[in-house]
Design a protein around this motif. Structure first.
Motif, short mmCIF file in Angstrom:
data_model
loop_
_atom_site.label_atom_id
_atom_site.label_comp_id
_atom_site.label_asym_id
_atom_site.label_seq_id
_atom_site.Cartn_x
_atom_site.Cartn_y
_atom_site.Cartn_z
N LEU A 259 0.83 -1.16 -0.06
CA LEU A 259 -0.11 -0.04 -0.07
C LEU A 259 0.71 1.15 0.14
CD1 LEU A 259 -2.70 -0.99 2.46
CD2 LEU A 259 -3.06 -0.68 0.10
N VAL A 260 1.98 1.24 0.69
CA VAL A 260 2.75 2.50 0.72
C VAL A 260 3.67 2.56 -0.68
CG1 VAL A 260 5.04 3.25 1.67
CG2 VAL A 260 3.33 2.11 3.14
N LEU A 261 4.08 1.33 -1.09
CA LEU A 261 4.44 1.49 -2.36
C LEU A 261 3.52 2.08 -3.57
CD1 LEU A 261 6.51 -2.08 -2.61
CD2 LEU A 261 7.50 0.37 -2.66
N ILE A 262 2.29 1.89 -3.28
CA ILE A 262 1.13 2.35 -4.22
C ILE A 262 1.24 3.98 -4.28
CG2 ILE A 262 -1.16 2.52 -4.90
CD1 ILE A 262 -1.20 -0.51 -4.07
N PHE A 263 1.16 4.35 -3.00
CA PHE A 263 1.13 5.74 -2.58
C PHE A 263 2.50 6.60 -3.36
CE2 PHE A 263 -1.64 5.02 1.05
CZ PHE A 263 -2.92 5.87 0.43
N ILE A 264 3.53 6.05 -3.11
CA ILE A 264 5.00 6.15 -3.61
C ILE A 264 4.85 6.36 -5.19
CG2 ILE A 264 7.37 5.95 -3.86
CD1 ILE A 264 7.35 4.60 -1.16
N TYR A 265 4.21 5.23 -5.59
CA TYR A 265 4.07 5.29 -7.06
C TYR A 265 3.53 6.57 -7.82
CZ TYR A 265 2.83 3.93 -11.95
OH TYR A 265 2.53 3.79 -13.27
N TYR A 266 2.46 6.97 -7.04
CA TYR A 266 1.60 8.25 -7.73
C TYR A 266 2.14 9.37 -7.24
CZ TYR A 266 -2.11 5.02 -9.28
OH TYR A 266 -2.90 3.99 -9.85
N PHE A 267 2.76 9.55 -5.90
CA PHE A 267 3.36 10.74 -5.51
C PHE A 267 4.59 11.07 -6.36
CE2 PHE A 267 1.65 10.19 -1.13
CZ PHE A 267 0.56 11.07 -1.50
N LYS A 268 5.46 9.95 -7.00
CA LYS A 268 6.74 10.43 -7.48
C LYS A 268 6.60 10.84 -8.47
CE LYS A 268 7.50 5.70 -9.49
NZ LYS A 268 7.98 6.13 -10.75
N ASN A 269 5.74 11.05 -9.31
CA ASN A 269 5.33 11.61 -10.58
C ASN A 269 5.41 13.39 -10.47
OD1 ASN A 269 4.91 9.55 -12.58
ND2 ASN A 269 3.26 9.04 -11.14
N ILE A 270 5.04 13.80 -9.16
CA ILE A 270 5.06 15.10 -9.00
C ILE A 270 5.80 15.62 -7.82
CG2 ILE A 270 2.68 15.51 -10.21
CD1 ILE A 270 1.52 15.31 -7.41
N LEU A 271 6.38 14.78 -6.84
CA LEU A 271 6.90 15.23 -5.72
C LEU A 271 8.40 14.73 -5.74
CD1 LEU A 271 3.93 14.78 -3.17
CD2 LEU A 271 5.06 16.88 -4.50
N SER A 272 9.24 15.61 -5.04
CA SER A 272 10.49 14.98 -4.73
C SER A 272 10.42 14.02 -3.62
CB SER A 272 11.40 16.14 -4.06
OG SER A 272 10.85 16.37 -2.77
N ILE A 273 11.66 13.07 -3.63
CA ILE A 273 11.82 12.06 -2.73
C ILE A 273 11.84 12.46 -1.17
CG2 ILE A 273 13.31 10.36 -1.63
CD1 ILE A 273 11.94 9.47 -4.23
N LYS A 274 12.20 13.67 -0.84
CA LYS A 274 12.24 14.31 0.25
C LYS A 274 11.07 14.63 0.76
CE LYS A 274 14.23 15.79 4.09
NZ LYS A 274 14.48 14.65 5.10
N ASP A 275 10.07 15.30 -0.24
CA ASP A 275 8.60 15.49 0.14
C ASP A 275 7.82 14.40 0.51
OD1 ASP A 275 9.10 18.21 -0.06
OD2 ASP A 275 8.14 18.57 -2.14
N ILE A 276 7.76 13.56 -0.22
CA ILE A 276 7.30 12.03 -0.25
C ILE A 276 7.74 11.58 1.12
CG2 ILE A 276 6.71 9.77 -0.71
CD1 ILE A 276 7.51 10.74 -3.75
N GLU A 277 8.99 11.62 1.70
CA GLU A 277 9.13 11.09 2.90
C GLU A 277 8.77 12.17 4.09
OE1 GLU A 277 12.99 11.12 6.30
OE2 GLU A 277 13.53 11.96 4.05
N ILE A 278 8.62 13.18 3.91
CA ILE A 278 7.93 14.00 5.00
C ILE A 278 6.40 13.85 5.01
CG2 ILE A 278 7.21 16.45 5.71
CD1 ILE A 278 10.14 17.17 4.25
N LEU A 279 5.78 13.47 3.87
CA LEU A 279 4.42 13.27 3.69
C LEU A 279 4.08 11.97 4.50
CD1 LEU A 279 1.82 14.48 2.90
CD2 LEU A 279 2.15 13.72 0.53
N LEU A 280 4.83 10.85 4.11
CA LEU A 280 4.38 9.38 4.40
C LEU A 280 5.01 9.07 6.06
CD1 LEU A 280 5.07 7.42 1.42
CD2 LEU A 280 2.85 8.08 2.25
N LYS A 281 5.95 9.97 6.36
CA LYS A 281 6.47 9.17 7.68
C LYS A 281 5.72 9.16 8.76
CE LYS A 281 10.82 8.73 9.41
NZ LYS A 281 10.59 8.02 10.61
#
Length: 203
Positions: free
Chosen positions: A85-107
């Motif tokens: 489930l986390v990987l699915i969120f990452i898959y969609y987020f990575k098209n528009i957000l940086s890795i750092k932003d995704i980390e802050i959002l998901l942490k």
């Protein structure tokens, strides 16, 4: 615009109406090895590929996500349903957000869901978000049709041979501006969230 452009618009609108998500019930209830995770994701999200040779997920990607604190480590080299489930969120987020932003959002979500005393059910969260997004499909179609109609009214004085392309260019610019503004908004919201370093210092 030309009939070809209108056919393209109709095709886009139809493809939007077919947008679906990976249903939690389709995710295996048994823990998976990395190869099984990549195979599952590739089969479930194949329709989102732009080109057939595109990779949805690779071993290198998964290792990088873990290294950058986006994905909690597997247990004995196996990944749970929550990992998927986390990987699915990452898959969609990575098209528009940086890795750092995704980390802050998901942490905050992964810290809770993967901790022994956490009370967050990732399946419930995922289903709630997906249901909300499915409800946005019809308004999105109407928004796209409106942008297309506005683009049709541009460059009316241009030469006939140029007008169709310029109107199509206007349509793309309109869609791009919408994405740009929403990306800025998302980044502003994320910038207002406490980073992992700030949380650590408060503790």
């Amino acid at each position: 615009m030309t009939i070809d452009a209108k056919d393209m618009l109709n095709s886009i609108l139809k493809s939007i109406s077919r947008i679906d998500y990976i249903h939690p019930g389709d995710i295996p209830n048994i823990d998976l090895y990395m190869d099984q995770v990549t195979t599952f994701m590739d089969s479930q999200l194949a329709s989102t590929k732009r080109y057939s040779e595109d990779k949805i997920l690779t071993k290198t990607m998964i290792n990088n996500y873990a290294k950058n604190n986006l994905l909690p480590p597997p247990v004995k080299k196996k990944y749970t349903k929550e990992h998927v489930l986390v990987l699915i969120f990452i898959y969609y987020f990575k098209n528009i957000l940086s890795i750092k932003d995704i980390e802050i959002l998901l942490k905050p979500i992964t810290d809770n869901a993967f901790s022994a005393d956490g009370d967050l059910d990732l399946t419930v969260l995922y289903e709630e978000v997906c249901a909300m997004e499915k409800g946005q499909i019809e308004p999105l179609q109407e928004e796209i049709k409106k942008a297309y109609k506005q683009a049709e009214s541009t460059f009316e004085s241009a030469d006939t041979k140029d007008r169709d392309y310029l109107q199509l260019f206007s349509f793309i610019c309109s869609l791009s501006f919408d994405v740009y503004v929403k990306k800025l908004l998302i980044e502003k919201i994320i910038d207002g969230l406490p980073s992992s370093e700030e949380k650590s210092s408060k503790k």
